[in-house]
Design an enzyme around this catalytic site. Structure first.
Site, short mmCIF file in Angstrom:
data_model
loop_
_atom_site.label_atom_id
_atom_site.label_comp_id
_atom_site.label_asym_id
_atom_site.label_seq_id
_atom_site.Cartn_x
_atom_site.Cartn_y
_atom_site.Cartn_z
N THR A 179 -16.89 20.97 -15.73
CA THR A 179 -16.14 19.77 -16.19
C THR A 179 -16.70 19.52 -17.78
O THR A 179 -18.07 19.65 -17.98
CB THR A 179 -16.80 18.53 -15.39
OG1 THR A 179 -16.30 18.72 -14.05
CG2 THR A 179 -16.13 17.34 -15.81
N HIS B 5 -27.40 20.61 -31.72
CA HIS B 5 -28.79 19.95 -32.00
C HIS B 5 -29.33 20.43 -33.51
O HIS B 5 -30.36 19.87 -33.78
CB HIS B 5 -29.52 20.29 -30.92
CG HIS B 5 -30.22 21.53 -30.82
ND1 HIS B 5 -31.51 21.88 -31.13
CD2 HIS B 5 -29.68 22.66 -30.12
CE1 HIS B 5 -31.87 23.19 -30.69
NE2 HIS B 5 -30.61 23.50 -30.22
N SER C 221 -24.20 25.37 -32.76
CA SER C 221 -24.98 24.36 -32.04
C SER C 221 -25.10 22.95 -32.50
O SER C 221 -25.62 22.82 -33.54
CB SER C 221 -26.23 25.17 -31.78
OG SER C 221 -27.38 24.31 -30.95
N CYS D 38 -38.17 29.39 -30.27
CA CYS D 38 -38.17 30.11 -29.09
C CYS D 38 -39.05 31.39 -28.93
O CYS D 38 -39.63 31.59 -27.81
CB CYS D 38 -36.60 30.92 -29.02
SG CYS D 38 -35.71 30.74 -30.35
C1 LIG Z 1 -29.56 31.56 -34.97
C2 LIG Z 1 -29.70 30.75 -33.71
N1 LIG Z 1 -28.67 31.22 -32.87
C3 LIG Z 1 -28.72 30.67 -31.48
C4 LIG Z 1 -29.62 29.64 -31.34
C5 LIG Z 1 -29.34 28.84 -29.73
O1 LIG Z 1 -28.89 27.68 -29.81
P1 LIG Z 1 -29.36 27.00 -28.67
O2 LIG Z 1 -30.76 26.05 -28.81
O3 LIG Z 1 -28.22 25.61 -28.95
O4 LIG Z 1 -28.92 27.46 -27.45
C6 LIG Z 1 -30.57 29.13 -31.99
C7 LIG Z 1 -31.76 28.36 -31.86
O5 LIG Z 1 -32.75 28.29 -32.18
C8 LIG Z 1 -30.57 29.84 -33.26
O6 LIG Z 1 -31.72 29.40 -34.37
#
Ligand SMILES: Cc1ncc(COP(=O)(O)O)c(C=O)c1O
Length: 381
Positions: A236, A200, A198, A320
């Site tokens: 896209t 970010h 990812s 999250c």
């Molecule tokens: C281990 C892990 N996997 C997946 C994700 C999800 O990534 P994204 O925020 O780019 O959807 C996160 C984000 O907190 C993460 O820490």
């Protein structure tokens, strides 16, 4: 402000932002278009894919650009499970995966798949013996994260890859969202068959990520439309995001040796060890940028708020789940004693963290503990 919540997200690197802006301005054409501008954009996309494959230590491989780690994990789990479902409906994962893996396998369970969840020890570590015991020749898919987002545990990915390759036809996927740029991981060969990244989390742009797969191994599509990304991920493709992600990955790897995460982590751990009513989770097993602690009889939010008043940003657990008041699945899985369960706080360092900032953290931390001792902060309020 001292920002120690880099596992939730990072500030974009100026060089990555500059690439993103430049590609947006100069190469905005649709890479699927047949005109010259489209071809130019497509060439940039191809170059980004090649760079990413080589940054993952592979000679050949495929890169499917996504909207982030969540989508890449969904694509890997559901896409491979469906592709190989005629062979087997058996999946192995762990109890401590990110919700984007756990909720995807939970969905598959409703569709008749059988899922084995590997347990973990107190430090969040799986047992490779349990993996070997649960693995079947025909297992469809194994998904094991590289670094845990809540407590930082590093799983033995290379060893898992070897066991899986020797004993099974299963596809091996690893969520490397928290590890890429901090620890090395390679695609194919001695590494997993599929890797999630990812942007970010590595000083890139939000809403951008990828699933890298070894050559010749592609998941089934889980969304439908114009058939972009070899029909696997319609929509896209954002060329600026792809170029910026390749750049963020390159910078992360090239500048890794200059980052002093290891030194800062051992400083932090040595400091935190001095306090009786604080435990360090995964002290010997965590990635150098993540230090998660738990206070006895104090709510994590109380500590986070105190630090915020003192201009230091921490988090209670993963972004999250931090709005969810119940105890997280990782904390349950490691069997943290009851008195600590509500007091979890994550300190996650970033590429720009300095020793001076860690020292300031230590000063505020000491003050917080003194206030607690004097009873000025009712931690369970
Ligand atoms: C281990 C892990 N996997 C997946 C994700 C999800 O990534 P994204 O925020 O780019 O959807 C996160 C984000 O907190 C993460 O820490």
């Amino acid at each position: 402000m001292i920002y120690f919540d880099n596992s939730a997200t990072t500030a974009p690197d100026e060089r990555v932002l500059a690439s993103f802006m430049e590609v947006n301005k100069r190469f905005f054409a649709n890479p699927a278009s047949l005109h010259a501008a489209g071809k130019e954009a497509e060439a940039l996309l191809t170059r980004s894919r090649e760079q990413i494959v080589s940054l993952l230590g592979a000679v050949k491989g495929e890169v499917i650009f996504t909207s982030g780690g969540t989508e890449a994990n969904n694509l890997a789990i559901i896409g491979f499970a469906k592709k190989n479902s005629l062979r087997s409906k058996h999946i192995i994962t762990t109890k401590v995966e990110h919700s984007s893996v756990l909720n995807a396998v939970a969905y598959l369970e409703t569709q008749g798949f059988e899922v084995d969840y590997l347990s973990v020890n107190k430090q969040g570590l799986i047992s490779v013996d349990e993996l070997q015991a649960k693995l079947r020749k025909e297992t469809n898919l194994v998904s094991i994260m590289h670094v845990n987002n809540e407590i930082g545990t590093i799983q033995p990915i290379a060893e898992c890859a070897r066991i899986i390759k020797e004993n099974s036809r299963a596809v091996f996927h690893s969520d490397a969202v928290q590890s890429f740029g901090k620890l090395s991981i390679s695609l194919g060969g001695e590494g997993p068959d599929a890797i999630t990244i990812s942007a970010h989390k590595i000083n890139g742009i939000k809403g951008s990520g990828l699933l890298a797969v070894r050559q010749g191994l592609t998941p089934e599509a889980i969304n439908f439309g114009g058939g972009q990304e070899q029909g696997i991920r319609s929509g896209t493709v954002s060329v600026p995001n792809a170029v910026a992600l390749a750049k963020a990955m390159r910078i992360s790897i090239q500048e890794l040796p200059q980052k002093n995460f290891l030194h800062l982590r051992s400083r932090l751990v040595n400091f935190l060890k001095r306090f009786d009513n604080v435990v360090i989770l995964a002290p010997e097993q965590a990635a150098p940028h993540i230090t998660t602690i738990a206070f006895a009889e104090i709510k994590g939010e109380v500590a986070v708020n105190f630090f915020q008043e003192n201009e230091i940003i921490l988090s209670t657990s993963s972004a999250c789940s931090s709005k969810n008041k119940s105890v997280g699945h990782v904390i349950e899985a490691i069997g943290l004693p009851e008195v600590y369960k509500k007091g979890v706080v994550r300190i996650s360092l970033g590429t720009t963290t300095t020793e001076q900032q860690v020292m300031e953290f230590e000063t505020v931390f000491t003050r917080f503990i003194q206030l607690l001792k004097r009873g000025k902060h009712n931690g369970m309020e």
